[in-house]
Design a protein around this motif. Structure first.
Motif, PDB file in Angstrom:
ATOM      1  N   ALA A 107       1.405   3.786 -12.454  1.00 21.63           N
ATOM      2  CA  ALA A 107       0.066   3.516 -11.919  1.00 21.63           C
ATOM      3  C   ALA A 107      -0.185   1.987 -11.555  1.00 21.63           C
ATOM      4  O   ALA A 107      -0.603   1.644 -10.601  1.00 21.63           O
ATOM      5  CB  ALA A 107      -0.793   4.231 -12.989  1.00 21.63           C
ATOM      6  N   HIS A 108       0.223   0.940 -12.347  1.00 19.92           N
ATOM      7  CA  HIS A 108      -0.022  -0.208 -12.210  1.00 19.92           C
ATOM      8  C   HIS A 108       0.804  -0.774 -10.890  1.00 19.92           C
ATOM      9  O   HIS A 108       0.273  -1.439 -10.197  1.00 19.92           O
ATOM     10  CB  HIS A 108       0.390  -1.242 -13.440  1.00 19.92           C
ATOM     11  N   ALA A 109       2.083  -0.341 -10.638  1.00 25.40           N
ATOM     12  CA  ALA A 109       2.522  -0.699  -9.187  1.00 25.40           C
ATOM     13  C   ALA A 109       2.012   0.015  -8.134  1.00 25.40           C
ATOM     14  O   ALA A 109       1.660  -0.672  -7.019  1.00 25.40           O
ATOM     15  CB  ALA A 109       4.024  -0.102  -9.261  1.00 25.40           C
ATOM     16  N   ILE A 110       1.316   1.227  -8.066  1.00 26.88           N
ATOM     17  CA  ILE A 110       0.819   1.734  -7.271  1.00 26.88           C
ATOM     18  C   ILE A 110      -0.631   1.044  -6.862  1.00 26.88           C
ATOM     19  O   ILE A 110      -0.885   0.526  -5.785  1.00 26.88           O
ATOM     20  CB  ILE A 110       0.389   3.292  -7.374  1.00 26.88           C
ATOM     21  N   GLU A 111      -1.251   0.395  -7.821  1.00 23.55           N
ATOM     22  CA  GLU A 111      -2.431  -0.302  -7.618  1.00 23.55           C
ATOM     23  C   GLU A 111      -2.008  -1.537  -7.042  1.00 23.55           C
ATOM     24  O   GLU A 111      -2.856  -2.261  -6.269  1.00 23.55           O
ATOM     25  CB  GLU A 111      -3.150  -0.459  -8.801  1.00 23.55           C
ATOM     26  N   GLN A 112      -1.079  -2.245  -7.396  1.00 23.61           N
ATOM     27  CA  GLN A 112      -0.579  -3.603  -6.886  1.00 23.61           C
ATOM     28  C   GLN A 112      -0.231  -3.218  -5.343  1.00 23.61           C
ATOM     29  O   GLN A 112      -0.610  -4.344  -4.370  1.00 23.61           O
ATOM     30  CB  GLN A 112       0.577  -4.224  -7.517  1.00 23.61           C
ATOM     31  N   ILE A 113       0.243  -2.117  -5.041  1.00 20.06           N
ATOM     32  CA  ILE A 113       0.604  -1.990  -3.580  1.00 20.06           C
ATOM     33  C   ILE A 113      -0.699  -1.724  -2.865  1.00 20.06           C
ATOM     34  O   ILE A 113      -0.915  -2.302  -1.820  1.00 20.06           O
ATOM     35  CB  ILE A 113       1.681  -0.882  -3.418  1.00 20.06           C
ATOM     36  N   ARG A 114      -1.728  -0.946  -3.219  1.00 20.41           N
ATOM     37  CA  ARG A 114      -2.868  -0.824  -2.727  1.00 20.41           C
ATOM     38  C   ARG A 114      -3.672  -2.234  -2.458  1.00 20.41           C
ATOM     39  O   ARG A 114      -4.153  -2.502  -1.603  1.00 20.41           O
ATOM     40  CB  ARG A 114      -3.862   0.289  -3.388  1.00 20.41           C
ATOM     41  N   PHE A 115      -3.686  -2.742  -3.330  1.00 15.07           N
ATOM     42  CA  PHE A 115      -4.140  -4.046  -3.579  1.00 15.07           C
ATOM     43  C   PHE A 115      -3.779  -5.023  -2.268  1.00 15.07           C
ATOM     44  O   PHE A 115      -4.128  -5.784  -1.458  1.00 15.07           O
ATOM     45  CB  PHE A 115      -4.021  -4.945  -4.982  1.00 15.07           C
ATOM     46  N   ALA A 116      -2.442  -5.079  -2.268  1.00 10.40           N
ATOM     47  CA  ALA A 116      -1.786  -5.900  -1.315  1.00 10.40           C
ATOM     48  C   ALA A 116      -1.929  -5.403   0.303  1.00 10.40           C
ATOM     49  O   ALA A 116      -2.137  -6.096   1.167  1.00 10.40           O
ATOM     50  CB  ALA A 116      -0.243  -5.873  -1.611  1.00 10.40           C
ATOM     51  N   GLU A 117      -2.062  -4.182   0.201  1.00 10.39           N
ATOM     52  CA  GLU A 117      -2.501  -3.580   1.617  1.00 10.39           C
ATOM     53  C   GLU A 117      -3.789  -3.938   2.026  1.00 10.39           C
ATOM     54  O   GLU A 117      -3.912  -4.338   3.224  1.00 10.39           O
ATOM     55  CB  GLU A 117      -2.212  -1.834   1.653  1.00 10.39           C
ATOM     56  N   ASP A 118      -4.739  -3.846   1.006  1.00  7.28           N
ATOM     57  CA  ASP A 118      -6.093  -4.565   1.216  1.00  7.28           C
ATOM     58  C   ASP A 118      -5.982  -5.893   1.748  1.00  7.28           C
ATOM     59  O   ASP A 118      -6.967  -6.095   2.713  1.00  7.28           O
ATOM     60  CB  ASP A 118      -7.045  -4.201   0.046  1.00  7.28           C
ATOM     61  N   GLN A 119      -5.349  -6.823   1.060  1.00 10.06           N
ATOM     62  CA  GLN A 119      -5.275  -8.005   1.461  1.00 10.06           C
ATOM     63  C   GLN A 119      -4.758  -8.296   2.860  1.00 10.06           C
ATOM     64  O   GLN A 119      -5.218  -9.045   3.541  1.00 10.06           O
ATOM     65  CB  GLN A 119      -4.406  -8.788   0.411  1.00 10.06           C
ATOM     66  N   ARG A 120      -3.902  -7.692   3.223  1.00 11.37           N
ATOM     67  CA  ARG A 120      -3.270  -7.655   4.414  1.00 11.37           C
ATOM     68  C   ARG A 120      -4.146  -7.083   5.669  1.00 11.37           C
ATOM     69  O   ARG A 120      -4.303  -7.632   6.452  1.00 11.37           O
ATOM     70  CB  ARG A 120      -1.913  -6.738   4.654  1.00 11.37           C
ATOM     71  N   ARG A 121      -4.832  -6.165   5.182  1.00  9.72           N
ATOM     72  CA  ARG A 121      -5.984  -5.896   6.266  1.00  9.72           C
ATOM     73  C   ARG A 121      -6.995  -6.868   6.590  1.00  9.72           C
ATOM     74  O   ARG A 121      -7.533  -6.913   7.525  1.00  9.72           O
ATOM     75  CB  ARG A 121      -6.506  -4.659   5.756  1.00  9.72           C
ATOM     76  N   ARG A 122      -7.374  -7.307   5.444  1.00 10.93           N
ATOM     77  CA  ARG A 122      -8.344  -8.623   5.686  1.00 10.93           C
ATOM     78  C   ARG A 122      -7.981  -9.727   6.064  1.00 10.93           C
ATOM     79  O   ARG A 122      -8.586 -10.363   6.754  1.00 10.93           O
ATOM     80  CB  ARG A 122      -8.924  -8.829   4.257  1.00 10.93           C
ATOM     81  N   GLY A 123      -6.596  -9.844   6.192  1.00 16.68           N
ATOM     82  CA  GLY A 123      -5.866 -10.895   6.677  1.00 16.68           C
ATOM     83  C   GLY A 123      -6.035 -12.303   6.849  1.00 16.68           C
ATOM     84  O   GLY A 123      -6.022 -13.193   7.337  1.00 16.68           O
TER      85      GLY A 123
END
Length: 123
Positions: A107-123
């Motif tokens: 679960a923590h790895a999935i959360e890190q991936i989601r967080f990274a994708e959010d950061q990338r979109r905000r860019g």
């Protein structure tokens, strides 16, 4: 000279196919085939040992045959293994419980991936 000939004959005899008493011909119980010559085909065969294979081909967009098929076989200790597959422009895609799959991500790895994708979109 005789020794060279004798050694050569022995080498040839040892290099040839070896008889294995546990190998034997496996008969085909059923064999059905169709080929229309245009990428459309169908086959199904069953062996006396319980191997069962089938496939259906249809013309693909790049001149190849797209294939859907499968095969099953008995395990020596009992039970049956089965593999179904598709092969087309996207490659060969087998499906079977016999194929190893990776463990799910924690679960923590999935959360890190989601967080990274959010950061990338905000860019």
């Amino acid at each position: 000279m005789r020794l060279v000939i004798l050694i050569s004959l022995a080498a040839v005899a040892l290099a040839g196919p070896q008889y294995r008493p546990d190998y034997r011909h496996i008969g085909i119980v059923s064999d059905t085939r169709e080929d229309h010559g245009d990428g459309r085909f169908r086959y199904h065969f069953i062996t006396e040992h319980g191997i069962n294979a089938h496939a259906t081909g249809t013309p693909g967009s790049r001149g190849q045959s797209n294939i859907q098929g499968g095969f099953s076989f008995p395990f020596p200790e009992g039970g049956t293994g089965e593999v179904n597959y598709e092969a087309d422009e996207l490659g060969y895609r087998p499906q079977s419980p016999l194929i190893p799959t990776p463990h799910p991500l924690p679960a923590h790895a999935i959360e890190q991936i989601r967080f990274a994708e959010d950061q990338r979109r905000r860019g």
